[in-house]
Design an enzyme around this catalytic site. Structure first.
Site, short mmCIF file in Angstrom:
data_model
loop_
_atom_site.label_atom_id
_atom_site.label_comp_id
_atom_site.label_asym_id
_atom_site.label_seq_id
_atom_site.Cartn_x
_atom_site.Cartn_y
_atom_site.Cartn_z
N HIS A 43 -12.55 45.51 10.24
CA HIS A 43 -12.64 45.92 8.84
C HIS A 43 -12.61 47.44 8.70
CE1 HIS A 43 -14.34 41.83 7.51
NE2 HIS A 43 -13.05 41.92 7.19
N HIS A 53 -4.60 39.97 5.01
CA HIS A 53 -5.84 40.56 5.56
C HIS A 53 -6.24 39.84 6.84
CE1 HIS A 53 -10.08 42.17 5.29
NE2 HIS A 53 -10.31 41.05 5.96
N GLU A 54 -6.28 38.52 6.80
CA GLU A 54 -6.74 37.75 7.97
C GLU A 54 -5.79 37.92 9.16
OE1 GLU A 54 -10.05 36.83 5.95
OE2 GLU A 54 -9.61 36.69 8.09
N HIS A 109 -6.66 40.78 11.21
CA HIS A 109 -7.66 40.48 12.25
C HIS A 109 -7.00 39.78 13.44
CE1 HIS A 109 -10.97 41.71 9.81
NE2 HIS A 109 -10.88 40.71 8.95
#
Lengths: 367, 82
Positions: free
Chosen positions: A129, A119-120, A123
Site C-alpha cells: 500500500h 489495485h489488487e 498487490h
C-alpha cells in the site's frame, strides 16, 4: 509507494491468470473486460504480459467468495473489506479474491470492479500500500475516471520490473497538491456546517477550528457523484446546502448527500447562455445575496426571491478596488470577503469597501 | 441515569471493537490477552502507526477522524508489510 518484504516479484514477465468463478452482479463479459483492463493498467508501463488460462493452475487465480472462502482470511460482509490479493509466489501467491457480499459495478456506483481489480493486481505483482491518497495503491477505495496509476504507482512497479519497452510515456494521474507549495492556488472554497472546504484538482482540504492540521481527501471519496474538477462553491446556510459549480452544471449537497434533482444547468439561476463557467461564488449572509464571479464581471443572485438582481453584471475591478479583475475563489467571514487569485489572498472589508490585508493563499492552510 | 449510561458504554465498546479488529487485520496488532496495561499501550501504538500512514494527526487516540477512516471501504491487504 511500498513493496512487500524482499521485494517479492514474478521472475518471469509472462504471467498467467485464470478466472475461477464469476459474480452475479455483472455479465460475464463485463467481468472479463474489467479483469483484462485491470491487467492492462500494469502492462502499459512495464514489460509484464498477462496470458489467460481456462484450466489448470495459473500464477494469479481469481475468484469471488464470501466470509470464509478457503484461505483462513475471511471477508466481512458488505462494505468494509472489499477484496485482497497475495504477493507473487508459488501456490496462493498472486491469487486475488473479491468479496461476493459487495455489489460489483462497471460505473461510479460502489464498487467499481475494474478499479478494485487494478489495485489488487498491484498487490499480486508485488506492490504494497501507498500512503499517497492520489495513488491507486492507497488502501481506501475511491472512484475516478481515466488512467488510474499515479506517478507514485508507476515508479513503484517500474522499480520492480522496469519500463515497458514497447510503449511511450504514459500520462500518469496527477499527484495530490502539496498544501505549502508557495505557488499553490485554489479552485474553490466554501463553508460547510462550520468547516472550511478548499478544492484543488481532484482533492479537497477540510479545515475545522478544532483540527490543527487540514485533512486532504479525494473529492470522489466523499462525493462520488461530483466531477473531479470544481470551479466554484458556496454554502447557503439558511437552506443548509452547499452549491458546487463545474462547467455549466451545478450540484447541491446537503452535508455529504446529493440533493434530489441535481445536477442542474447554471443558466437556471438566470445567467446568460454565454456563461460557460463560474470562477467563484460566495453567499453574503448579512444580505442574503450570492455573488457569482465570471471572468472580469460578477452577478448578484437573491436567494430568497430565487432571481438575479437587476443591473448586473458589474465590473469586479470597479466594485472591489484593489483585488484585481479576476477571482479563483472567494469566502465570506464576519464582514470580510477573502478573495483568492493565483497564490494571493486579499482580505477585503465589505463595509469600508477596501483591501485590509494581502497574504499568501495557503496561509489559510497553516503554511 | 442507568439506561443513559448503557448506550454510551455500548457505543464506546463498539468503537473499540471496530478499532481492535481493524488494527489486528491491517496493522499486525497481536490478538489475545496481553494484560490490561500492555494491551492499552499496544493499542495506542498501533493507532499512532495507522494515523501516521493516513497522514492524520498522530494522537494515539481513537478520535473521530481516525474512526472515519477505519469505517471506509478498503482493500483487505495489511498496510504494514508482514
Amino acid at each position: 509507494y511500498n513493496h512487500f518484504p524482499r521485494d517479492l516479484k514474478w521472475k518471469n514477465t509472462n504471467v498467467t491468470f485464470r478466472i475461477l468463478n464469476y459474480t452475479p452482479d455483472l455479465r460475464k463479459a463485463d467481468v472479463d473486460k474489467a479483469v483484462r483492463n485491470a491487467f492492462n493498467v500494469w502492462s502499459r508501463v512495464t514489460p509484464l504480459r498477462f496470458k489467460k488460462l481456462y484450466e489448470g493452475n495459473a500464477d494469479i487465480m481469481i475468484s469471488f467468495g464470501a466470509k470464509e472462502h478457503g484461505d483462513f482470511n475471511p471477508f466481512d460482509g458488505p462494505e468494509g473489506l472489499l477484496a485482497h490479493a497475495y504477493p507473487p509466489g508459488n501456490g496462493i501467491g498472486g491469487d486475488t479474491h473479491f468479496d461476493e457480499d459487495e455489489t460489483w459495478t462497471k460505473d461510479f456506483h460502489t464498487f467499481n470492479l475494474f478499479l478494485v481489480a487494478a489495485h489488487e493486481f498491484g498487490h499480486a505483482l508485488g506492490m504494497a500500500h501507498s500512503s499517497d491518497p492520489g495513488s491507486l495503491m492507497y488502501p481506501v477505495y475511491s472512484y475516478g475516471k481515466g488512467y488510474p496509476l499515479s506517478e507514485d504507482d508507476i515508479k513503484g512497479i517500474q522499480s520492480l520490473y522496469g519500463e515497458n519497452p514497447d510503449h511511450g510515456r504514459v500520462k500518469p494521474k496527477p499527484d495530490a497538491p502539496t498544501k505549502c507549495d508557495p505557488e499553490l492556488s485554489f479552485d474553490a472554497i466554501t463553508e460547510l456546517r462550520g468547516e472550511t472546504i478548499i478544492f484543488k484538482d481532484r482533492f479537497y482540504w477540510r479545515l475545522h477550528p478544532q483540527m490543527p492540521e487540514p485533512e486532504q481527501t479525494l473529492i470522489k471519496s466523499t462525493w462520488p457523484e461530483l466531477p473531479n474538477q470544481v470551479d466554484a462553491a458556496y454554502e447557503n446556510p439558511e437552506k443548509d446546502i452547499v452549491i458546487i459549480f463545474s462547467g455549466i452544471q451545478m450540484w447541491a449537497l446537503n452535508g455529504y448527500n446529493l440533493v434530489e434533482g441535481y445536477p442542474k444547468y447554471i443558466h437556471k439561476l438566470g445567467l446568460p447562455k454565454t456563461v460557460r463557467k463560474i470562477d467563484a461564488a460566495v453567499n453574503i449572509r448579512d444580505t442574503g445575496k450570492t455573488l457569482l464571479f465570471v471572468d472580469e464581471e460578477y452577478w448578484s443572485y437573491d436567494e430568497e426571491k430565487g432571481t438575479m438582481d437587476s443591473g448586473y453584471p458589474r465590473s469586479i475591478e470597479n466594485d472591489f478596488p484593489g483585488i484585481g479583475d479576476e477571482v479563483d475563489a472567494v469566502a465570506y467571514h464576519y464582514g470580510y470577503l477573502y478573495f483568492y487569485h493565483e497564490h494571493i489572498q486579499f482580505e477585503y472589508s465589505y463595509s469600508s469597501r477596501k483591501v485590509m490585508r494581502i497574504m499568501r493563499a495557503n496561509s489559510i492552510l497553516n503554511c | 441515569a442507568h439506561t443513559l449510561a448503557k448506550p454510551i458504554a455500548n457505543e464506546e465498546k463498539d468503537k473499540l471493537l471496530l478499532a481492535e479488529k481493524y488494527l489486528r487485520r491491517y496493522y499486525d496488532m497481536p490478538a489475545g490477552l496481553q494484560g490490561e496495561r500492555k494491551a492499552s499501550d499496544l493499542m495506542h501504538q498501533k493507532i499512532r502507526e495507522m494515523q501516521a500512514f493516513f497522514r492524520l494527526e498522530v494522537t494515539g487516540k481513537l478520535d473521530d477522524n481516525t474512526l472515519e477512516v477505519m469505517e471506509m471501504a478498503r482493500c483487505g491487504v495489511p498496510d504494514v508489510a508482514e
